[in-house]
Design a protein around this motif. Sequence first.
Motif, PDB file in Angstrom:
ATOM      1  N   GLU A 244       0.823  -1.205   0.000  1.00 21.97           N
ATOM      2  CA  GLU A 244       0.000   0.000   0.000  1.00 21.97           C
ATOM      3  C   GLU A 244       0.860   1.258   0.000  1.00 21.97           C
ATOM      4  O   GLU A 244       0.546   2.239  -0.689  1.00 21.97           O
ATOM      5  CB  GLU A 244      -0.925  -0.009   1.210  1.00 21.97           C
ATOM      6  CG  GLU A 244      -2.032  -1.060   1.135  1.00 21.97           C
ATOM      7  CD  GLU A 244      -2.895  -1.096   2.377  1.00 21.97           C
ATOM      8  OE1 GLU A 244      -2.426  -0.613   3.436  1.00 21.97           O
ATOM      9  OE2 GLU A 244      -4.024  -1.600   2.309  1.00 21.97           O
ATOM     10  N   ALA A 245       1.954   1.240   0.769  1.00 19.82           N
ATOM     11  CA  ALA A 245       2.835   2.410   0.822  1.00 19.82           C
ATOM     12  C   ALA A 245       3.460   2.692  -0.543  1.00 19.82           C
ATOM     13  O   ALA A 245       3.525   3.845  -0.991  1.00 19.82           O
ATOM     14  CB  ALA A 245       3.921   2.200   1.874  1.00 19.82           C
ATOM     15  N   GLU A 246       3.925   1.635  -1.211  1.00 21.58           N
ATOM     16  CA  GLU A 246       4.521   1.803  -2.535  1.00 21.58           C
ATOM     17  C   GLU A 246       3.476   2.266  -3.545  1.00 21.58           C
ATOM     18  O   GLU A 246       3.751   3.122  -4.395  1.00 21.58           O
ATOM     19  CB  GLU A 246       5.147   0.482  -2.990  1.00 21.58           C
ATOM     20  CG  GLU A 246       5.749   0.505  -4.393  1.00 21.58           C
ATOM     21  CD  GLU A 246       6.904   1.479  -4.532  1.00 21.58           C
ATOM     22  OE1 GLU A 246       7.239   1.838  -5.679  1.00 21.58           O
ATOM     23  OE2 GLU A 246       7.471   1.894  -3.497  1.00 21.58           O
ATOM     24  N   ALA A 247       2.267   1.727  -3.450  1.00 20.79           N
ATOM     25  CA  ALA A 247       1.203   2.119  -4.372  1.00 20.79           C
ATOM     26  C   ALA A 247       0.841   3.590  -4.204  1.00 20.79           C
ATOM     27  O   ALA A 247       0.638   4.308  -5.189  1.00 20.79           O
ATOM     28  CB  ALA A 247      -0.021   1.236  -4.154  1.00 20.79           C
ATOM     29  N   LYS A 248       0.773   4.052  -2.971  1.00 18.80           N
ATOM     30  CA  LYS A 248       0.458   5.459  -2.718  1.00 18.80           C
ATOM     31  C   LYS A 248       1.548   6.377  -3.259  1.00 18.80           C
ATOM     32  O   LYS A 248       1.267   7.461  -3.778  1.00 18.80           O
ATOM     33  CB  LYS A 248       0.254   5.688  -1.217  1.00 18.80           C
ATOM     34  CG  LYS A 248      -1.038   5.084  -0.684  1.00 18.80           C
ATOM     35  CD  LYS A 248      -1.178   5.301   0.811  1.00 18.80           C
ATOM     36  CE  LYS A 248      -2.474   4.652   1.334  1.00 18.80           C
ATOM     37  NZ  LYS A 248      -2.592   4.822   2.803  1.00 18.80           N
ATOM     38  N   ARG A 249       2.804   5.935  -3.125  1.00 20.56           N
ATOM     39  CA  ARG A 249       3.913   6.728  -3.670  1.00 20.56           C
ATOM     40  C   ARG A 249       3.784   6.840  -5.190  1.00 20.56           C
ATOM     41  O   ARG A 249       3.950   7.914  -5.764  1.00 20.56           O
ATOM     42  CB  ARG A 249       5.248   6.086  -3.291  1.00 20.56           C
ATOM     43  CG  ARG A 249       6.472   6.889  -3.719  1.00 20.56           C
ATOM     44  CD  ARG A 249       7.746   6.106  -3.478  1.00 20.56           C
ATOM     45  NE  ARG A 249       7.808   4.924  -4.333  1.00 20.56           N
ATOM     46  CZ  ARG A 249       8.182   4.968  -5.621  1.00 20.56           C
ATOM     47  NH1 ARG A 249       8.501   6.118  -6.179  1.00 20.56           N
ATOM     48  NH2 ARG A 249       8.220   3.864  -6.332  1.00 20.56           N
ATOM     49  N   GLU A 250       3.469   5.711  -5.853  1.00 17.14           N
ATOM     50  CA  GLU A 250       3.312   5.719  -7.303  1.00 17.14           C
ATOM     51  C   GLU A 250       2.114   6.576  -7.719  1.00 17.14           C
ATOM     52  O   GLU A 250       2.172   7.308  -8.714  1.00 17.14           O
ATOM     53  CB  GLU A 250       3.145   4.291  -7.815  1.00 17.14           C
ATOM     54  CG  GLU A 250       4.394   3.434  -7.655  1.00 17.14           C
ATOM     55  CD  GLU A 250       4.163   2.002  -8.118  1.00 17.14           C
ATOM     56  OE1 GLU A 250       3.089   1.726  -8.698  1.00 17.14           O
ATOM     57  OE2 GLU A 250       5.048   1.172  -7.906  1.00 17.14           O
ATOM     58  N   GLN A 251       1.014   6.478  -6.964  1.00 21.33           N
ATOM     59  CA  GLN A 251      -0.168   7.285  -7.277  1.00 21.33           C
ATOM     60  C   GLN A 251       0.158   8.777  -7.195  1.00 21.33           C
ATOM     61  O   GLN A 251      -0.267   9.562  -8.053  1.00 21.33           O
ATOM     62  CB  GLN A 251      -1.304   6.953  -6.308  1.00 21.33           C
ATOM     63  CG  GLN A 251      -2.007   5.633  -6.593  1.00 21.33           C
ATOM     64  CD  GLN A 251      -3.047   5.310  -5.535  1.00 21.33           C
ATOM     65  OE1 GLN A 251      -2.906   5.671  -4.368  1.00 21.33           O
ATOM     66  NE2 GLN A 251      -4.109   4.628  -5.938  1.00 21.33           N
ATOM     67  N   LYS A 252       0.905   9.164  -6.171  1.00 16.04           N
ATOM     68  CA  LYS A 252       1.272  10.574  -6.009  1.00 16.04           C
ATOM     69  C   LYS A 252       2.081  11.061  -7.196  1.00 16.04           C
ATOM     70  O   LYS A 252       1.860  12.166  -7.708  1.00 16.04           O
ATOM     71  CB  LYS A 252       2.059  10.754  -4.708  1.00 16.04           C
ATOM     72  CG  LYS A 252       2.428  12.192  -4.411  1.00 16.04           C
ATOM     73  CD  LYS A 252       3.164  12.312  -3.092  1.00 16.04           C
ATOM     74  CE  LYS A 252       3.542  13.761  -2.812  1.00 16.04           C
ATOM     75  NZ  LYS A 252       4.273  13.895  -1.520  1.00 16.04           N
ATOM     76  N   GLN A 253       3.030  10.226  -7.662  1.00 16.37           N
ATOM     77  CA  GLN A 253       3.868  10.619  -8.794  1.00 16.37           C
ATOM     78  C   GLN A 253       3.033  10.771 -10.069  1.00 16.37           C
ATOM     79  O   GLN A 253       3.200  11.737 -10.817  1.00 16.37           O
ATOM     80  CB  GLN A 253       4.967   9.573  -9.013  1.00 16.37           C
ATOM     81  CG  GLN A 253       6.029   9.567  -7.928  1.00 16.37           C
ATOM     82  CD  GLN A 253       7.077   8.489  -8.166  1.00 16.37           C
ATOM     83  OE1 GLN A 253       6.844   7.525  -8.887  1.00 16.37           O
ATOM     84  NE2 GLN A 253       8.240   8.662  -7.558  1.00 16.37           N
ATOM     85  N   VAL A 254       2.136   9.817 -10.310  1.00 17.43           N
ATOM     86  CA  VAL A 254       1.326   9.862 -11.528  1.00 17.43           C
ATOM     87  C   VAL A 254       0.376  11.065 -11.492  1.00 17.43           C
ATOM     88  O   VAL A 254       0.193  11.763 -12.501  1.00 17.43           O
ATOM     89  CB  VAL A 254       0.536   8.554 -11.712  1.00 17.43           C
ATOM     90  CG1 VAL A 254      -0.416   8.655 -12.902  1.00 17.43           C
ATOM     91  CG2 VAL A 254       1.483   7.383 -11.896  1.00 17.43           C
ATOM     92  N   ARG A 255      -0.224  11.324 -10.343  1.00 16.34           N
ATOM     93  CA  ARG A 255      -1.161  12.446 -10.251  1.00 16.34           C
ATOM     94  C   ARG A 255      -0.437  13.781 -10.418  1.00 16.34           C
ATOM     95  O   ARG A 255      -1.005  14.733 -10.963  1.00 16.34           O
ATOM     96  CB  ARG A 255      -1.906  12.378  -8.926  1.00 16.34           C
ATOM     97  CG  ARG A 255      -2.993  11.297  -8.947  1.00 16.34           C
ATOM     98  CD  ARG A 255      -3.588  11.031  -7.604  1.00 16.34           C
ATOM     99  NE  ARG A 255      -4.605   9.982  -7.700  1.00 16.34           N
ATOM    100  CZ  ARG A 255      -4.955   9.200  -6.707  1.00 16.34           C
ATOM    101  NH1 ARG A 255      -4.369   9.338  -5.511  1.00 16.34           N
ATOM    102  NH2 ARG A 255      -5.883   8.270  -6.865  1.00 16.34           N
ATOM    103  N   GLU A 256       0.805  13.877  -9.940  1.00 17.29           N
ATOM    104  CA  GLU A 256       1.587  15.088 -10.159  1.00 17.29           C
ATOM    105  C   GLU A 256       1.875  15.267 -11.641  1.00 17.29           C
ATOM    106  O   GLU A 256       1.828  16.374 -12.177  1.00 17.29           O
ATOM    107  CB  GLU A 256       2.886  15.034  -9.352  1.00 17.29           C
ATOM    108  CG  GLU A 256       3.835  16.200  -9.624  1.00 17.29           C
ATOM    109  CD  GLU A 256       3.210  17.568  -9.432  1.00 17.29           C
ATOM    110  OE1 GLU A 256       3.638  18.507 -10.137  1.00 17.29           O
ATOM    111  OE2 GLU A 256       2.291  17.712  -8.602  1.00 17.29           O
ATOM    112  N   ARG A 257       2.152  14.161 -12.340  1.00 12.80           N
ATOM    113  CA  ARG A 257       2.366  14.237 -13.787  1.00 12.80           C
ATOM    114  C   ARG A 257       1.086  14.684 -14.495  1.00 12.80           C
ATOM    115  O   ARG A 257       1.135  15.474 -15.438  1.00 12.80           O
ATOM    116  CB  ARG A 257       2.812  12.880 -14.330  1.00 12.80           C
ATOM    117  CG  ARG A 257       4.245  12.503 -13.987  1.00 12.80           C
ATOM    118  CD  ARG A 257       4.594  11.148 -14.577  1.00 12.80           C
ATOM    119  NE  ARG A 257       4.420  11.139 -16.011  1.00 12.80           N
ATOM    120  CZ  ARG A 257       4.252  10.031 -16.742  1.00 12.80           C
ATOM    121  NH1 ARG A 257       4.198   8.849 -16.143  1.00 12.80           N
ATOM    122  NH2 ARG A 257       4.121  10.104 -18.050  1.00 12.80           N
TER     123      ARG A 257
END
Length: 321
Positions: A244-257
């Motif tokens: 879940e922690a890794e998924a949230k990190r990836e989600q944050k990066q994609v949403r910033e993009r």
Amino acid sequence: MRCYGYDETGRQIIDAEATVIREVVKRVLDGDSMRSVVADLRAREVTTSAERPWTQQSLSRLLRNPRLAGLKTYHGEVVGDAPWPAIIDRDTHGKLLELLDAPERKQPHATNVRKYMLSGGFLVCGYPLPDESGPGTHIDGKPLYTQPSNSGKRGYVCRAGSPSYGCGRIRIAAESLEEEVAARALARLASPKVRARLERSIGSAKDGGAAMGQVLQAIEDRLAESGQAYARREISLVTLTAIEAEAKREQKQVRERQAQAARLQALPATTPEGLSEWWVDAPLERRRELLALVLDRIIVKPATRAGVVHLDADRLEFVWK
């Protein structure tokens, strides 16, 4: 998470924590401000039940908790006596609620209309603090908050109190800083190389919008699958938490993009003259969006000369995208 003052069962008092609660209650009822009490707890390294530093919000939630007075609640309403012992008596609990809910203690009505162009993370504190692990210094790095001076002039400060608990030693005037940042950002956008890079990014953003949506959906699917695997006891809670922690990190990066792609597509002009003309009458939020295209953050360092009226540009370290 256990309530501070009680053990994991919620039925037994932890004496050391109960002593802290009674001390805090007495100080607040005697007139000490929540800010001063929290600052003292942090200075003494007294932490919450989650071993985090106290904040005014977390301390206020604790002091309002009916559990401390031996009261049981259901959906937020007191329903009767509790089977666990009380740390403070009910009369004291009532006085606390009366004090904490007094109208004069209420914060002014909040608004989401910004009055400062660089609020919300553009500025961070660059005050050098002693490094506890040995010689040298490290950067505080806390975000600067907006705060007018005693004379009413707009400014940005590193707050010593809530919510950031920074160094309290950095302050910079807003007007001259915002003018400098705008000039540098527009000059950067006027660079042919930067404009070319942005134009390439706009093209890739248009082409990659659907792809980013697919990536987010794949992350959601992965989270759902891991939750099901945990329910079937195929993975441990530790593994689920890591996923879940890794998924949230990836989600944050994609949403910033995605946010950057939206800013790129909304770029008002691509020539220096067009950008400058647009900037003069642009709303504050649109100016912030333009800054976010090229500016990551600005590290604000201590003033190098006392009594300087004009902006000391040597204090500023720009981190561009």
